[in-house]
Design a protein around this motif. Structure first.
Motif, PDB file in Angstrom:
ATOM      1  N   MET A 176      48.390  44.159  30.952  1.00  7.25           N
ATOM      2  CA  MET A 176      49.200  43.132  31.425  1.00  7.25           C
ATOM      3  C   MET A 176      48.873  42.432  32.839  1.00  7.25           C
ATOM      4  O   MET A 176      48.957  41.466  32.871  1.00  7.25           O
ATOM      5  CB  MET A 176      50.535  43.956  31.609  1.00  7.25           C
ATOM      6  CG  MET A 176      51.278  44.049  30.291  1.00  7.25           C
ATOM      7  SD  MET A 176      53.299  44.896  30.464  1.00  7.25           S
ATOM      8  CE  MET A 176      53.082  46.110  31.684  1.00  7.25           C
TER       9      MET A 176
ATOM     10  N   GLY B  52      52.406  36.570  39.902  1.00  4.22           N
ATOM     11  CA  GLY B  52      53.072  37.408  38.939  1.00  4.22           C
ATOM     12  C   GLY B  52      53.328  38.795  39.050  1.00  4.22           C
ATOM     13  O   GLY B  52      52.586  39.374  40.091  1.00  4.22           O
TER      14      GLY B  52
ATOM     15  N   VAL C 206      53.902  42.791  37.141  1.00  5.11           N
ATOM     16  CA  VAL C 206      54.102  43.409  35.946  1.00  5.11           C
ATOM     17  C   VAL C 206      54.165  45.013  36.270  1.00  5.11           C
ATOM     18  O   VAL C 206      53.809  45.347  37.395  1.00  5.11           O
ATOM     19  CB  VAL C 206      52.631  43.130  35.040  1.00  5.11           C
ATOM     20  CG1 VAL C 206      52.475  41.602  34.415  1.00  5.11           C
ATOM     21  CG2 VAL C 206      51.453  43.821  35.570  1.00  5.11           C
TER      22      VAL C 206
ATOM     23  N   ASP D 258      48.246  38.583  33.370  1.00  2.54           N
ATOM     24  CA  ASP D 258      48.969  38.107  34.375  1.00  2.54           C
ATOM     25  C   ASP D 258      48.263  37.091  35.400  1.00  2.54           C
ATOM     26  O   ASP D 258      49.084  36.570  36.238  1.00  2.54           O
ATOM     27  CB  ASP D 258      50.051  39.152  35.117  1.00  2.54           C
ATOM     28  CG  ASP D 258      50.994  38.598  36.080  1.00  2.54           C
ATOM     29  OD1 ASP D 258      51.718  37.761  35.575  1.00  2.54           O
ATOM     30  OD2 ASP D 258      50.750  38.868  37.296  1.00  2.54           O
TER      31      ASP D 258
ATOM     32  N   HIS E  15      50.751  43.178  41.136  1.00  2.15           N
ATOM     33  CA  HIS E  15      51.037  41.802  41.609  1.00  2.15           C
ATOM     34  C   HIS E  15      49.752  40.986  41.660  1.00  2.15           C
ATOM     35  O   HIS E  15      48.620  41.404  42.327  1.00  2.15           O
ATOM     36  CB  HIS E  15      51.615  42.136  42.934  1.00  2.15           C
ATOM     37  CG  HIS E  15      51.917  40.407  43.581  1.00  2.15           C
ATOM     38  ND1 HIS E  15      51.192  39.719  44.088  1.00  2.15           N
ATOM     39  CD2 HIS E  15      53.136  39.963  43.459  1.00  2.15           C
ATOM     40  CE1 HIS E  15      51.786  38.693  44.486  1.00  2.15           C
ATOM     41  NE2 HIS E  15      53.051  38.699  44.188  1.00  2.15           N
ATOM     42  N   ASN E  16      49.767  39.970  41.036  1.00  2.00           N
ATOM     43  CA  ASN E  16      48.507  38.976  40.948  1.00  2.00           C
ATOM     44  C   ASN E  16      49.121  37.786  42.151  1.00  2.00           C
ATOM     45  O   ASN E  16      50.179  37.118  41.504  1.00  2.00           O
ATOM     46  CB  ASN E  16      48.243  38.054  39.904  1.00  2.00           C
ATOM     47  CG  ASN E  16      47.502  39.350  39.011  1.00  2.00           C
ATOM     48  OD1 ASN E  16      46.351  39.727  39.268  1.00  2.00           O
ATOM     49  ND2 ASN E  16      48.053  39.783  38.042  1.00  2.00           N
TER      50      ASN E  16
ATOM     51  N   ARG F   9      49.297  33.609  36.569  1.00  2.63           N
ATOM     52  CA  ARG F   9      50.070  33.390  37.607  1.00  2.63           C
ATOM     53  C   ARG F   9      49.677  33.532  38.802  1.00  2.63           C
ATOM     54  O   ARG F   9      50.205  33.106  39.810  1.00  2.63           O
ATOM     55  CB  ARG F   9      51.310  34.693  37.333  1.00  2.63           C
ATOM     56  CG  ARG F   9      51.790  34.523  36.122  1.00  2.63           C
ATOM     57  CD  ARG F   9      52.963  33.496  36.289  1.00  2.63           C
ATOM     58  NE  ARG F   9      53.898  33.373  37.161  1.00  2.63           N
ATOM     59  CZ  ARG F   9      54.677  32.635  37.291  1.00  2.63           C
ATOM     60  NH1 ARG F   9      54.886  31.598  36.241  1.00  2.63           N
ATOM     61  NH2 ARG F   9      55.599  32.572  38.009  1.00  2.63           N
TER      62      ARG F   9
END
Length: 100
Positions: free
Chosen positions: A24, A3, A5, A28, A78-79, A31
């Protein structure tokens, strides 16, 4: 599944922008929970911070706080869900190569 954001502004991001981004990023994690990373664009540079800790711990870390700096205009997070490759900081996103 991973994910992404982010928040962006034509001016320096406010504390509210940062709080929204952090909320967020934590949300997230549905994800991807294997690693987390951000890139921060400020007036002079692009900074990258990443780790294999969960996002809720990452946003309290020194590495994340140092990347925020004082003049950020854009933060993208980023995850990662490790579908391939081991769970290591080296495999966490975002990637950087030279000045890219």
């Amino acid at each position: 599944m991973c994910g992404i954001v982010g928040v962006i502004s034509s001016k320096i991001l406010s504390k509210t922008h940062e709080e929204i981004f952090e909320d967020m990023l934590v949300m997230d994690t549905v994800r991807g929970k294997d690693s987390v990373g951000v890139f921060v664009h400020d007036v002079d540079d692009v900074l990258i911070a990443k780790s294999t800790m969960p996002a809720h711990e990452f946003i309290s870390s020194r590495i994340y706080r140092a990347a925020l700096g004082t003049s950020a205009q854009c933060i993208i997070g980023h995850n990662r869900a490790a579908t391939t490759g081991s769970v290591r900081v080296r495999n966490a996103h975002p990637f950087g190569q030279g000045d890219i």
